[in-house]
Design a protein around this motif. Structure first.
Motif, PDB file in Angstrom:
ATOM      1  N   LEU A  12       0.837  -1.205   0.000  1.00 47.73           N
ATOM      2  CA  LEU A  12       0.000   0.000   0.000  1.00 47.73           C
ATOM      3  C   LEU A  12       0.870   1.252   0.000  1.00 47.73           C
ATOM      4  CD1 LEU A  12      -2.991   0.903   0.148  1.00 47.73           C
ATOM      5  CD2 LEU A  12      -2.731   0.951   2.638  1.00 47.73           C
ATOM      6  N   ALA A  13       1.929   1.243   0.791  1.00 41.26           N
ATOM      7  CA  ALA A  13       2.836   2.395   0.846  1.00 41.26           C
ATOM      8  C   ALA A  13       3.561   2.591  -0.480  1.00 41.26           C
ATOM      9  CB  ALA A  13       3.842   2.212   1.977  1.00 41.26           C
ATOM     10  N   LEU A  14       3.962   1.476  -1.100  1.00 39.86           N
ATOM     11  CA  LEU A  14       4.641   1.565  -2.395  1.00 39.86           C
ATOM     12  C   LEU A  14       3.699   2.143  -3.447  1.00 39.86           C
ATOM     13  CD1 LEU A  14       7.087   0.988  -4.184  1.00 39.86           C
ATOM     14  CD2 LEU A  14       6.210  -1.349  -4.499  1.00 39.86           C
ATOM     15  N   LEU A  88      -4.736   9.970  -3.588  1.00 39.45           N
ATOM     16  CA  LEU A  88      -3.552   9.829  -2.738  1.00 39.45           C
ATOM     17  C   LEU A  88      -3.931  10.005  -1.274  1.00 39.45           C
ATOM     18  CD1 LEU A  88      -0.508   9.527  -2.378  1.00 39.45           C
ATOM     19  CD2 LEU A  88      -0.286  11.989  -2.765  1.00 39.45           C
ATOM     20  N   GLY A  89      -4.822  10.961  -1.017  1.00 39.51           N
ATOM     21  CA  GLY A  89      -5.280  11.150   0.353  1.00 39.51           C
ATOM     22  C   GLY A  89      -5.956   9.915   0.909  1.00 39.51           C
ATOM     23  N   LEU A  90      -6.749   9.231   0.085  1.00 37.44           N
ATOM     24  CA  LEU A  90      -7.415   8.006   0.522  1.00 37.44           C
ATOM     25  C   LEU A  90      -6.397   6.901   0.798  1.00 37.44           C
ATOM     26  CD1 LEU A  90     -10.498   7.977  -1.899  1.00 37.44           C
ATOM     27  CD2 LEU A  90     -10.437   8.642   0.528  1.00 37.44           C
ATOM     28  N   PHE A  91      -5.342   6.831  -0.006  1.00 39.74           N
ATOM     29  CA  PHE A  91      -4.272   5.864   0.245  1.00 39.74           C
ATOM     30  C   PHE A  91      -3.641   6.121   1.612  1.00 39.74           C
ATOM     31  CE2 PHE A  91      -4.194   4.512  -4.203  1.00 39.74           C
ATOM     32  CZ  PHE A  91      -3.724   3.211  -4.095  1.00 39.74           C
ATOM     33  N   ILE A  92      -3.419   7.380   1.913  1.00 40.43           N
ATOM     34  CA  ILE A  92      -2.775   7.724   3.190  1.00 40.43           C
ATOM     35  C   ILE A  92      -3.704   7.420   4.365  1.00 40.43           C
ATOM     36  CG2 ILE A  92      -1.910   9.665   4.554  1.00 40.43           C
ATOM     37  CD1 ILE A  92      -0.721  10.779   1.957  1.00 40.43           C
ATOM     38  N   VAL A  93      -4.999   7.656   4.191  1.00 36.60           N
ATOM     39  CA  VAL A  93      -5.966   7.277   5.228  1.00 36.60           C
ATOM     40  C   VAL A  93      -5.893   5.771   5.474  1.00 36.60           C
ATOM     41  CG1 VAL A  93      -8.420   7.069   5.779  1.00 36.60           C
ATOM     42  CG2 VAL A  93      -7.540   9.214   4.843  1.00 36.60           C
ATOM     43  N   ALA A  94      -5.811   4.996   4.401  1.00 36.87           N
ATOM     44  CA  ALA A  94      -5.699   3.537   4.531  1.00 36.87           C
ATOM     45  C   ALA A  94      -4.410   3.149   5.250  1.00 36.87           C
ATOM     46  CB  ALA A  94      -5.762   2.888   3.150  1.00 36.87           C
ATOM     47  N   GLN A 108       6.750  -1.227  13.597  1.00 34.85           N
ATOM     48  CA  GLN A 108       5.614  -0.716  12.816  1.00 34.85           C
ATOM     49  C   GLN A 108       5.507   0.790  13.032  1.00 34.85           C
ATOM     50  OE1 GLN A 108       3.150  -1.872  10.567  1.00 34.85           O
ATOM     51  NE2 GLN A 108       2.836   0.340  10.514  1.00 34.85           N
ATOM     52  N   PRO A 109       5.764   1.594  11.990  1.00 36.88           N
ATOM     53  CA  PRO A 109       5.665   3.050  12.147  1.00 36.88           C
ATOM     54  C   PRO A 109       4.210   3.475  12.368  1.00 36.88           C
ATOM     55  CG  PRO A 109       6.858   2.444  10.132  1.00 36.88           C
ATOM     56  CD  PRO A 109       6.186   1.218  10.638  1.00 36.88           C
ATOM     57  N   LEU A 110       4.001   4.401  13.281  1.00 35.85           N
ATOM     58  CA  LEU A 110       2.675   4.962  13.516  1.00 35.85           C
ATOM     59  C   LEU A 110       2.693   6.480  13.383  1.00 35.85           C
ATOM     60  CD1 LEU A 110      -0.280   4.668  14.311  1.00 35.85           C
ATOM     61  CD2 LEU A 110       0.426   4.704  16.718  1.00 35.85           C
ATOM     62  N   LYS A 111       3.724   7.103  13.930  1.00 32.27           N
ATOM     63  CA  LYS A 111       3.795   8.560  13.884  1.00 32.27           C
ATOM     64  C   LYS A 111       3.933   9.072  12.451  1.00 32.27           C
ATOM     65  CE  LYS A 111       5.856   9.070  18.483  1.00 32.27           C
ATOM     66  NZ  LYS A 111       7.035   9.540  19.247  1.00 32.27           N
ATOM     67  N   LEU A 112       4.702   8.346  11.636  1.00 28.05           N
ATOM     68  CA  LEU A 112       4.925   8.787  10.255  1.00 28.05           C
ATOM     69  C   LEU A 112       3.637   8.779   9.438  1.00 28.05           C
ATOM     70  CD1 LEU A 112       6.831   9.804   8.125  1.00 28.05           C
ATOM     71  CD2 LEU A 112       7.633   7.473   7.740  1.00 28.05           C
ATOM     72  N   PRO A 113       2.822   7.711   9.471  1.00 25.61           N
ATOM     73  CA  PRO A 113       1.536   7.767   8.753  1.00 25.61           C
ATOM     74  C   PRO A 113       0.622   8.882   9.266  1.00 25.61           C
ATOM     75  CG  PRO A 113       2.087   5.501   9.261  1.00 25.61           C
ATOM     76  CD  PRO A 113       3.075   6.356   9.993  1.00 25.61           C
ATOM     77  N   CYS A 118      -1.800  14.409   8.344  1.00 27.56           N
ATOM     78  CA  CYS A 118      -1.872  15.854   8.610  1.00 27.56           C
ATOM     79  C   CYS A 118      -1.362  16.652   7.417  1.00 27.56           C
ATOM     80  CB  CYS A 118      -1.062  16.194   9.867  1.00 27.56           C
ATOM     81  SG  CYS A 118      -1.719  15.500  11.400  1.00 27.56           S
ATOM     82  N   LEU A 119      -0.282  16.166   6.823  1.00 28.86           N
ATOM     83  CA  LEU A 119       0.311  16.881   5.705  1.00 28.86           C
ATOM     84  C   LEU A 119      -0.608  16.875   4.485  1.00 28.86           C
ATOM     85  CD1 LEU A 119       2.729  18.388   4.543  1.00 28.86           C
ATOM     86  CD2 LEU A 119       3.773  16.181   3.982  1.00 28.86           C
ATOM     87  N   VAL A 120      -1.242  15.744   4.205  1.00 23.22           N
ATOM     88  CA  VAL A 120      -2.098  15.680   3.020  1.00 23.22           C
ATOM     89  C   VAL A 120      -3.352  16.528   3.221  1.00 23.22           C
ATOM     90  CG1 VAL A 120      -3.558  13.664   3.537  1.00 23.22           C
ATOM     91  CG2 VAL A 120      -2.805  14.086   1.205  1.00 23.22           C
TER      92      VAL A 120
END
Length: 338
Positions: A12-14, A88-94, A108-113, A118-120
């Motif tokens: 998903l991130a890729l 792209l925003g929906l991808f980031i929500v996912a 498992q990163p949490l703060k970065l997602p 917030c950024l999107v």
């Protein structure tokens, strides 16, 4: 067989990273083809979910927005860019949902997602302000920086979720110089991207139409005070730019000087990486820099061809991503895993 360290949300991130590249490319195409005001309202386009198509709808739209008549050649890149950015925003929500679900897993990163979310959302606001404030240079530049930052953070997240081993980089931690130089290089590349965005937002790319001189001089008349006055008034339509030639010349010259400084730092970082046996990353840096410099010169010599200008934007984004990834690899806490 070694158990895969790849996280469930890696794919998903890729995909989100690849989509972010498309958003950056289409955003630069929209800006450089002067389609930033292809739709004068937001989030609709002349009140339509795509654009007015019939003669009656176009007539109504032209009457409603007489200062920005319908130009279907400009509406489509603007609306495609909006919908792609929304995707792209929906991808980031996912990605945020996946991060919360797997938050108890190791590494498992949490703060970065969450930061990306917030950024999107902020990017969405910048996208709206770009239209409603009629290409106000401050917002246009911030929107570009936000897009590049979103792409960079997604690339970092993808790297962290990949589970790849980079044990060779653990040895570099013995050397202070590469890490320090990488941090400075990242700052310089960011500043150069800001100068590029400011150049584009103020339509200063063709303030100098020759190379290596500018207006047949080594140092033509340049008004740096006006060129970098960030108090542009809100209200006018900034399409085409409002600054006089000396102010645009100052912006263009600053971007050229910034390119020289950025080149020195990138080459210095590449040399430092060679010194610690990271020739692959060094070659990637030098290759991206060479292409970027060639594209920048071509923009001037060939009077800003659209394809070259868009590739120059993409090259800047890829160079930023590469330098950022090198910083992550040099500074990560875990000696084995990203």
């Amino acid at each position: 067989m070694r158990k895969s360290l790849r996280k469930p949300s890696f794919g998903l991130a890729l995909a989100a990273t690849l989509m972010a590249i498309c958003v950056v490319v289409l955003g630069s195409f929209t800006r450089l083809s002067h389609a930033g005001l292809g739709c004068p309202d937001w989030p609709t386009c002349y009140g339509h979910i795509w654009a007015p198509q019939t003669a009656i709808d176009i007539a109504i739209a032209n009457e409603t927005y007489p200062e920005i008549p319908v130009n279907l050649a400009k509406t489509w890149p603007e609306m495609v860019h909006r919908y792609l950015a929304t995707g792209l925003g929906l991808f980031i929500v996912a990605l945020v949902i996946m991060a919360i679900r797997h938050r108890r897993e190791h590494n498992q990163p949490l703060k970065l997602p969450l930061l990306l979310l917030c950024l999107v959302l902020l990017q969405g606001a910048f996208g709206a302000w770009t239209v409603t404030l009629k290409l106000w240079p401050q917002v246009v530049t911030a929107h570009l920086l936000g897009g590049f930052t979103t792409l960079t953070l997604l690339a970092i997240l993808t790297l962290r979720l990949s589970g790849n081993r980079f044990s060779a980089f653990a040895q570099i931690k013995q050397f202070h110089k590469p890490r320090q130089l990488a941090a400075w290089t990242l700052a310089v590349v960011l500043m150069q991207i800001f100068l590029g965005g400011w150049t584009s937002a103020n339509y200063a790319a063709l303030a100098c139409t020759d190379f290596p001189k500018c207006q047949t001089q080594w140092w033509p008349e340049a008004d740096f005070e006006t060129g970098f006055d960030f108090a542009h008034p809100i209200g006018p339509n900034y399409e085409g730019g409002k600054l006089a030639v000396p102010a645009r010349t100052a912006i263009h010259l600053s971007h050229r000087i910034g390119a020289i400084v950025a080149s020195v730092f990138v080459l210095g970082l590449a040399w430092a990486l060679i010194g610690v046996r990271q020739r692959g990353w060094a070659a990637l840096l030098v290759g991206l820099l060479a292409v970027q410099v060639a594209l920048g010169i071509s923009n001037v010599v060939f009077s800003l061809p659209l394809s070259v200008a868009v590739l120059h934007n993409l090259g800047g984004a890829l160079l930023l991503v590469t330098v950022a990834l090198i910083n992550v690899l040099l500074n990560r806490k875990d000696p084995i895993y990203v």
